[in-house]
Design a protein around this motif. Structure first.
Motif, PDB file in Angstrom:
ATOM      1  N   LEU A 368       0.826  -1.208   0.000  1.00  0.00           N
ATOM      2  CA  LEU A 368       0.000   0.000   0.000  1.00  0.00           C
ATOM      3  C   LEU A 368       0.861   1.259   0.000  1.00  0.00           C
ATOM      4  CD1 LEU A 368      -2.899  -0.927   2.458  1.00  0.00           C
ATOM      5  CD2 LEU A 368      -2.993  -0.741  -0.024  1.00  0.00           C
ATOM      6  N   THR A 369       1.979   1.228   0.728  1.00  0.00           N
ATOM      7  CA  THR A 369       2.875   2.381   0.722  1.00  0.00           C
ATOM      8  C   THR A 369       3.398   2.665  -0.679  1.00  0.00           C
ATOM      9  OG1 THR A 369       3.545   1.937   3.003  1.00  0.00           O
ATOM     10  CG2 THR A 369       4.991   3.334   1.696  1.00  0.00           C
ATOM     11  N   ALA A 370       3.786   1.601  -1.384  1.00  0.00           N
ATOM     12  CA  ALA A 370       4.286   1.766  -2.757  1.00  0.00           C
ATOM     13  C   ALA A 370       3.199   2.302  -3.682  1.00  0.00           C
ATOM     14  CB  ALA A 370       4.822   0.433  -3.276  1.00  0.00           C
ATOM     15  N   GLU A 371       1.974   1.784  -3.545  1.00  0.00           N
ATOM     16  CA  GLU A 371       0.887   2.245  -4.426  1.00  0.00           C
ATOM     17  C   GLU A 371       0.448   3.666  -4.080  1.00  0.00           C
ATOM     18  OE1 GLU A 371       0.053   0.788  -7.045  1.00  0.00           O
ATOM     19  OE2 GLU A 371       1.193  -1.050  -6.664  1.00  0.00           O
ATOM     20  N   LEU A 372       0.472   4.013  -2.812  1.00  0.00           N
ATOM     21  CA  LEU A 372       0.143   5.391  -2.429  1.00  0.00           C
ATOM     22  C   LEU A 372       1.162   6.367  -3.012  1.00  0.00           C
ATOM     23  CD1 LEU A 372      -0.827   4.770   1.305  1.00  0.00           C
ATOM     24  CD2 LEU A 372      -2.377   5.584  -0.488  1.00  0.00           C
ATOM     25  N   ALA A 373       2.446   5.980  -2.972  1.00  0.00           N
ATOM     26  CA  ALA A 373       3.484   6.844  -3.544  1.00  0.00           C
ATOM     27  C   ALA A 373       3.302   6.978  -5.051  1.00  0.00           C
ATOM     28  CB  ALA A 373       4.861   6.273  -3.217  1.00  0.00           C
ATOM     29  N   ALA A 374       2.952   5.859  -5.713  1.00  0.00           N
ATOM     30  CA  ALA A 374       2.725   5.914  -7.160  1.00  0.00           C
ATOM     31  C   ALA A 374       1.515   6.778  -7.496  1.00  0.00           C
ATOM     32  CB  ALA A 374       2.552   4.506  -7.716  1.00  0.00           C
ATOM     33  N   GLU A 375       0.460   6.682  -6.687  1.00  0.00           N
ATOM     34  CA  GLU A 375      -0.732   7.502  -6.907  1.00  0.00           C
ATOM     35  C   GLU A 375      -0.403   8.980  -6.721  1.00  0.00           C
ATOM     36  OE1 GLU A 375      -4.750   8.462  -7.650  1.00  0.00           O
ATOM     37  OE2 GLU A 375      -3.640   6.596  -7.980  1.00  0.00           O
ATOM     38  N   ALA A 376       0.476   9.285  -5.769  1.00  0.00           N
ATOM     39  CA  ALA A 376       0.841  10.678  -5.520  1.00  0.00           C
ATOM     40  C   ALA A 376       1.609  11.286  -6.682  1.00  0.00           C
ATOM     41  CB  ALA A 376       1.668  10.780  -4.237  1.00  0.00           C
ATOM     42  N   GLU A 377       2.194  10.461  -7.545  1.00  0.00           N
ATOM     43  CA  GLU A 377       2.938  10.971  -8.687  1.00  0.00           C
ATOM     44  C   GLU A 377       2.044  11.314  -9.875  1.00  0.00           C
ATOM     45  OE1 GLU A 377       5.852   8.093  -9.643  1.00  0.00           O
ATOM     46  OE2 GLU A 377       7.019   8.364  -7.803  1.00  0.00           O
ATOM     47  N   LEU A 378       0.787  10.895  -9.852  1.00  0.00           N
ATOM     48  CA  LEU A 378      -0.130  11.227 -10.942  1.00  0.00           C
ATOM     49  C   LEU A 378      -0.447  12.720 -10.920  1.00  0.00           C
ATOM     50  CD1 LEU A 378      -2.670   8.255 -10.830  1.00  0.00           C
ATOM     51  CD2 LEU A 378      -0.843   8.625 -12.482  1.00  0.00           C
ATOM     52  N   PRO A 379      -0.643  13.332 -12.080  1.00  0.00           N
ATOM     53  CA  PRO A 379      -0.925  14.776 -12.105  1.00  0.00           C
ATOM     54  C   PRO A 379      -2.241  15.135 -11.432  1.00  0.00           C
ATOM     55  CG  PRO A 379      -1.243  13.798 -14.268  1.00  0.00           C
ATOM     56  CD  PRO A 379      -0.559  12.762 -13.444  1.00  0.00           C
TER      57      PRO A 379
END
Length: 463
Positions: A368-379
């Motif tokens: 979940l930490t990895a996916e949250l970080a990836a989601e935060a990179e979306l514009p």
């Protein structure tokens, strides 16, 4: 699909109480792009139909061949299983297939499930020749508290109450009905032909282990097949399995109290509340949870089968203990021997379940930490970079909620909790999609993102 707040093709600045961010990231492809109902629904329907057919066949054989005193109750079990299956389907339609008719379906489901549970309670008490209302009232608070604590185990994503209660109800009604039918058949066939002694004791232990664990485990398998989007991993499997076991233990306590009185409540609702049926079925659920995330049909079958085998072995060990180490007749020694039996025979299996859940929670947290970080990179994603460490920590999530409570009152607390849960749902969806474990098309992820953005902006979230 509801309209989005901003275009996904152009970066937009997002703000919250935690910070701001702008970035671009690549969205993973759909794991299952076809929107139609997957084949597992047909498998679930076939399994449910098989259960009804087995109940009918067992009831007819019990009545015609053995003239059992519980034969009529066996036949009534067919009606009860059908009612509970209908109620379960109405719940599923309300939360999964037809959300626009949710209230109507939930009301109908409540009526059908209440009718099934009421008929079964009446049948059980009729079988024992007394109305054991005291047993029901005494066991409801402890079972309810156990379900509440069980649900809080998964601090990353709470299981829906509706499914936890359906699992417990299935264990209390359907699993106990099936167990009653086939344990009586075993008693009139296998046990009746054995000479009293070790052989009969072993046969009796196998009787309870097989014909109680298999019906309970089938409830977890059906939940996995029908509501896979709410069935994430080994943690969810163990929780749903334990919920089924708690429901079974509730009904078993009512039955045994009608014969053994208050001591049975102490043994089953205090000492054995978690160290018993909840542990056994949690082992099955853990196996189903592993199957949720492994690839290949053979690996899935091995994982599920292993859970059943271990649960049956654990239950058998408990019942076989009584032959080799019978309870002492002295009341003082009896009080000491029963807790020791729970610790010696069920304790190791409970520790194994706890270890699996802890390992699952750690793996879930890292993902979940990895996916949250990836989601935060979306514009235009649903998570801000500053929110990632807060969402990844249960303690910091609670701290953020109370900070909102102090600043904005109860409405602020509820808003923050709703936002965090929606963000975690989105991260879980991304995780399963990255692992190619989802049946839903990519639009489901976009809809979850829209929901987060709507909550953040104060608009009504899309359902």
């Amino acid at each position: 699909m509801p309209a989005v707040a901003r275009s996904r093709s152009s970066p937009a600045r997002r703000s919250s109480w935690w910070g701001t961010s702008e970035a671009v990231a690549t969205m993973p492809p759909a794991a299952y792009p076809r929107p139609h109902r997957p084949p597992r629904y047909r498998l679930a329907a076939a399994l449910g139909g098989g259960i009804l057919a087995v109940v009918l066949l067992g009831s007819v054989v019990d009545l015609a061949a053995f003239r059992s005193g519980v034969a009529l109750l066996d036949l009534a079990g067919l009606i009860l299983v059908g009612l509970f299956a209908a109620g379960t389907w109405l719940v599923i339609r309300a939360v999964d297939h037809e959300p626009q008719k949710r209230t109507r379906h939930l009301v109908r489901a409540g009526i059908v499930l209440a009718l099934a549970l009421g008929l079964f309670l009446f049948g059980v008490n009729l079988l024992n020749a007394r109305l054991n209302v005291i047993g029901v009232l005494a066991s409801l608070p402890t079972t309810g508290l156990a379900l509440y604590l069980l649900r809080r185990v998964d601090y990353n994503e709470r299981e829906p109450w509706r499914l936890v209660l359906v699992a417990a109800g299935w264990g209390a009604v359907v699993a106990t009905t099936l167990a009653l039918i086939f344990e009586s058949l075993w008693s009139y066939t296998i046990d009746a032909g054995l000479i009293p002694g070790p052989g009969q004791a072993v046969a009796t232990a196998f009787n309870a282990a097989i014909f109680e664990e298999v019906p309970k485990g089938l409830a977890v398998v059906l939940l996995y097949l029908v509501m896979r989007d709410e069935f994430d991993d080994v943690v969810d499997g163990a929780i749903y399995g334990a919920a089924v076991g708690l429901g079974f233990n509730f009904m078993e306590t009512v039955v045994y109290m009608s014969v053994g009185g208050f001591p049975q409540w102490v043994f089953r609702q205090l000492l054995g509340l978690f160290l018993g049926h909840a542990t056994y079925t949690a082992l099955i659920g853990a196996g189903v949870g592993v199957a949720r995330q492994v690839r290949g049909r053979a690996q899935k079958l091995i994982a599920i089968g292993s859970g059943f085998v271990i649960a049956i072995a654990a239950h058998f060990a408990w019942d076989a203990w009584l032959w080799y180490f019978p309870h002492p007749s002295d009341p003082g020694l009896l009080v000491l021997s029963i807790p020791l039996q729970y610790l010696a025979m069920t304790g190791p299996f409970a520790i194994a379940v706890a270890a699996l859940v802890l390992l699952g929670l750690r793996a879930e947290g890292r993902a979940l930490t990895a996916e949250l970080a990836a989601e935060a990179e979306l514009p235009d994603g649903g998570v801000l970079p500053a929110e990632v460490p807060i969402l990844a920590s249960p303690g910091r999530r609670i701290e953020a909620r109370f900070r909102a409570l102090r600043r904005y009152g109860l409405r602020g607390y509820l808003w923050m909790r709703k936002l965090q849960r929606a963000q975690l749902d989105l991260a879980m969806e991304r995780w399963h999609r990255r692992r190619q474990e989802l049946d839903s098309p990519l639009e489901a992820e976009l809809k979850l993102r829209d929901r987060v953005l709507a909550i953040r902006s104060g608009r009504k979230a899309p359902s």
